[in-house]
Structure formats: C-alpha cells, structure tokens
Design an enzyme around this catalytic site. Structure first.
Site, PDB file in Angstrom:
ATOM      1  N   HIS A  83       0.822  -1.209   0.000  1.00 45.16           N
ATOM      2  CA  HIS A  83       0.000   0.000   0.000  1.00 45.16           C
ATOM      3  C   HIS A  83       0.858   1.262   0.000  1.00 45.16           C
ATOM      4  CE1 HIS A  83      -2.581   3.007   2.313  1.00 45.16           C
ATOM      5  NE2 HIS A  83      -3.139   2.905   1.130  1.00 45.16           N
ATOM      6  N   GLU A  86       2.206   1.780  -3.402  1.00 47.34           N
ATOM      7  CA  GLU A  86       1.169   2.363  -4.268  1.00 47.34           C
ATOM      8  C   GLU A  86       1.174   3.883  -4.158  1.00 47.34           C
ATOM      9  OE1 GLU A  86      -3.234   3.642  -3.853  1.00 47.34           O
ATOM     10  OE2 GLU A  86      -3.013   1.560  -3.194  1.00 47.34           O
ATOM     11  N   HIS A  87       1.250   4.402  -2.938  1.00 54.41           N
ATOM     12  CA  HIS A  87       1.326   5.855  -2.744  1.00 54.41           C
ATOM     13  C   HIS A  87       2.556   6.424  -3.435  1.00 54.41           C
ATOM     14  CE1 HIS A  87      -1.594   6.876   0.721  1.00 54.41           C
ATOM     15  NE2 HIS A  87      -1.927   5.669   0.269  1.00 54.41           N
ATOM     16  N   GLU A 163      -3.770   7.866   7.852  1.00 59.82           N
ATOM     17  CA  GLU A 163      -4.877   7.140   7.227  1.00 59.82           C
ATOM     18  C   GLU A 163      -5.265   5.942   8.078  1.00 59.82           C
ATOM     19  OE1 GLU A 163      -5.721   4.583   3.107  1.00 59.82           O
ATOM     20  OE2 GLU A 163      -3.889   5.772   3.316  1.00 59.82           O
TER      21      GLU A 163
END
Length: 453
Positions: A83, A86-87, A163
């Site tokens: 994840h 991905e950022h 997040e």
C-alpha cells in the site's frame, strides 16, 4: 465495507478496505456484456501480458496496469509495504516530478487512481482516446524508474499512518474486523491488514521499498488491460514500443503458507469507545476456484444481502434487536477466504441475543431447503449485479484485470453458469460443511465510556 452487493467482482476489490475512488466518467458506456471471445490476449517476450477489449462507440479509453503483488507477499514485520508503494508510485521518477503524474492526467481531461488489495495492486487512467499515448508514456516510466526519494518516503509514511489512525484505529467496527482476521488466520498472511500494522508502517525504510519495488514491479509480474476506443494492432505496436524493452525480474514463488484447519471456535473481545455493541463472525471457506464457492455465494445472498435478506428481516425488522445486520462472501482471492456475518445491537439489547439469532438463521439452512422462490431471486440478483457491473468499459477492464491477477481472465465466462447451476441441495451441503462452530472465529466489540483527560 460496502453496504450493498453491486457486483461480486467489484465487491472483491472494495472488500479489502483500501477503497477504489470512482468518478462520473466511468459511467459512460452503453450496456455491453463482456465475452471472452471479444478479448485479445498478447504476451510480450519479456512476459508482460496485454488484454485488449476494443469498443469504438464512444471516444473514451481506460488503461490499467495490474501487478500480481499485494499484502500477502509482504515479509514479516513489513506489513503495509504494498500500500505504501502504491502511494509512492505517484511521487516521481527520473522524468516526472513528485505529484506531477496526476496533474498531467488531469490537464488532459482524464482521471487516475490506484488500489491495493491482499492479492494485487492496480493503477488506472480514464482518458479521451486520442490521449492514450500519455498513459503508455507514464506507466512504462514508473514501472522501472521510480525514484523513491527518502524525504518523500518519510512524508508518505506519515500520510499512511494518519490514514490508518482515521480509518481503522479510530473506527470501532474496522478495529473488530482487523482483530478478527488476526485471530482467524494463524499462519497465512491474510491475517494482516492491507494498510499494515502501525509499528510496521513506521519501520519501513526507503531500502525496504526499493527492494520490494524491484522485486515485484516488472513486466513479467504485470498485466496491462486496455478497454475502449482504439485500433488494436496500432495499440499493441505502441505497447511493444514502450514496454517491450523493459527487463523481466526473478519473481519469488507466490505460494503463501497453508492455513491449518481450525479445530474449535476462537473468540476475541475488544473494548473500545463505541456507541453500540457489535459482533463480526468469520468462517473459513474456499474461493470460487472451488465448486462450493458458487453455492456459498448464493447462500450469502439469501442470508445477508440487502434489507430483504433473512438476517436483516429477522434481526432488524421483526425482533428489532439489531440496528443493522448483514454479511459478506467474496470468493475472489488467491487463497481460502472468510464468510462473514456482522450485526450491531440496538440500545438496551444484549449482544448475545443478537449472536444467537445470527446462528439460528444459519441453522435454518442446515435443517430445511431454501424455497424455489428464494433460490431464483438470489440467482437473479447475482446475475443482474454481475451484468450491471459491466455497464462501462472501466468495469469491463477491471473484471479482466482482477480475474487475471487471481489466475486467469477467462474465468469470467465460467461465473454465471456456475451460479445458475446451484441447487437447494448444494446450499444445504455447504452450510453443513463450512458454517459450523468449530470453523468459526468471533470478535465482539464491547463499548466503553470515553475517558476524560
């Protein structure tokens, strides 16, 4: 989790709790049902697979790159790398400055985004068809030339940590879901959240990310899916031009540790600030690669899909002991998954009463066949959702990318026949086989009062 089943395949992405952001532009296509015969498969010498689906009625195209890597591939102690990477894919290459990727797409009237799941990571753009070359330029570049500047990595780790705090640690129901997974799975990496554990996120280094990127982000571990308005032969020549020279990598074995059979109910209690008691229960079940998966999907629809489902009618409407209740079965994963039930007690009602009522509904499937009317209704709901999910070229491409990432894009053609073939005897059989106490893990959320500082 989503509140309604709008298509099994799209649900599988959203069910991983890293949400896919959709825009009005994806809802532009006339109704078209995807057929495997319309899809062209091409494999480049470096192992890159390309799936194309041409539809020239509207001058729009979606370009998607799917990497066969997700949280199940992460090493112990480094959860959340998929994840976080991905950022970082939006944070610059040797040619593109940080944050410039999305600005380029937007300046050309398009939309872009990405999502990470337990099994794969995907990136997409939606553009006017005469701008398709932009996607080819940008995606080929960041497949191999990501910079991963230390200061950008440090900054994005803070973003992901925040997040996590907002979506999970401050959300009682998501906390219960995470705890359930960590108890239901003993050895398999599905026990870890896609976003990662907080301590792991903080421990990830620039070198960790770089090595992970170089290991999994390679043409022979990727699938390009293009759907919309284009000339297939011209597009394939351009893909070869942009991606054909990229070198393949030595991809590690993709097998995950086998989860041992559960031999008794597991329970966990979470005390957290919350308004109402809540429970979530999960049963180990096979994926849709197994024939039992079709019956589980139909059973899940009858039991827990929408306000007309058995669970909602019984617990919310009739007994009024639950504020909401439902369930989920997403059989689209590489390895065996969980069949979920969940409910929140209404004010003044005992969560044990809610839990007993959930199990009573499951026992009904074991003791008596579902009616012909219920069975037909559930099949119709599933088929309608599946067909409606293809009401845009974006979703058609997404179906292909997801199915290929999990094994083979041709599986799409097998789904509806599998659902149509389910009998009431099949439903009773899977209920008895999988939905039993020894195969169950339960997480109970116990609300506590806010402590004043």
């Amino acid at each position: 989790m989503e509140s309604s089943k709008i298509g099994l395949w799209i649900k599988a992405i959203r069910g991983n709790l890293i949400p896919l952001i959709l825009t009005p532009l994806i809802l532009f296509s006339l109704f078209t049902v995807l057929h495997a015969g319309e899809v062209k498969e091409t494999i480049l010498p470096n192992g890159l697979k390309v799936l194309t689906l041409s539809d020239n009625r509207i001058p729009i195209v979606t370009f998607q790159v799917w990497y066969k890597v997700g949280s199940r591939n992460e090493p112990s102690g480094k959860t959340g790398m998929s994840h976080l990477l991905e950022h970082m894919m939006f944070k610059g290459t040797d040619k593109i400055k940080p944050t410039e990727f999305s600005k380029i797409i937007q300046r050309n009237g398009g939309r872009d985004n990405a999502f990470t799941t337990k099994d794969y990571t995907a990136y997409y753009q939606i553009l006017a068809s005469d701008r398709l070359h932009i996607s080819l330029d940008l995606e080929a570049d960041r497949m191999v030339n990501l910079r991963l500047e230390p200061k950008e990595v440090a900054s994005e780790k803070d973003v992901v940590a925040e997040e996590r705090r907002m979506r999970y640690e401050d959300d009682p129901q998501n906390t219960a879901y995470e705890e359930l997974l960590s108890v239901a799975y003993k050895t398999h990496p599905y026990r870890n959240p896609v976003i990662g554990w907080m301590s792991d996120i903080k421990s990830i280094t620039r070198e960790d990310l770089y090595n992970y990127y170089k290991t999994y982000y390679a043409p022979n571990n990727a699938t390009i899916v293009v759907a919309g308005d284009f000339d297939t032969q011209s597009l394939l020549r351009n893909i070869e031009k942009h991606f054909g020279s990229l070198r393949p990598a030595n991809i590690p074995p993709q097998e995950a540790p086998a989860e041992p059979q559960q031999k008794g109910e597991r329970r966990i209690k979470i005390k957290k600030e919350a308004e109402l008691p809540y429970l979530i229960a999960g049963y180990h079940v096979p994926t849709l690669k197994d024939k039992d998966g079709y019956a589980l999907e139909v059973l899940s629809t009858i039991l827990s899909s929408g306000k007309s489902s058995r669970i909602y009618r019984n617990l919310v409407y009739e007994k009024q002991i639950a504020l909401y209740a439902g369930g989920d079965y997403s059989g689209l994963s590489k390895d065996s998954t969980l069949f979920y039930l969940y409910a929140a007690a209404t004010i003044g009602k005992d969560i044990q009463m809610v839990e007993d009522s959930l199990y009573n509904e499951i026992e009904r499937f074991k003791k008596e066949y579902v009616s012909d009317k219920e069975l037909e209704k559930a099949k119709n709901q599933i088929e309608a959702s599946f067909l409606m999910s293809q009401d845009s070229i974006f979703f058609q491409a997404e179906l292909l990318g997801m199915a290929e990432s999990l094994g083979d894009w041709r599986y799409i053609e097998k789904y509806l026949p599998g659902i149509r073939a389910v009998t009431k005897e099949d439903i009773q059989m899977v209920a008895k086989k999988y939905l039993n106490e020894d195969n169950r893990t339960v997480a109970i959320l116990v609300p506590v009062r806010r402590t004043e500082n």
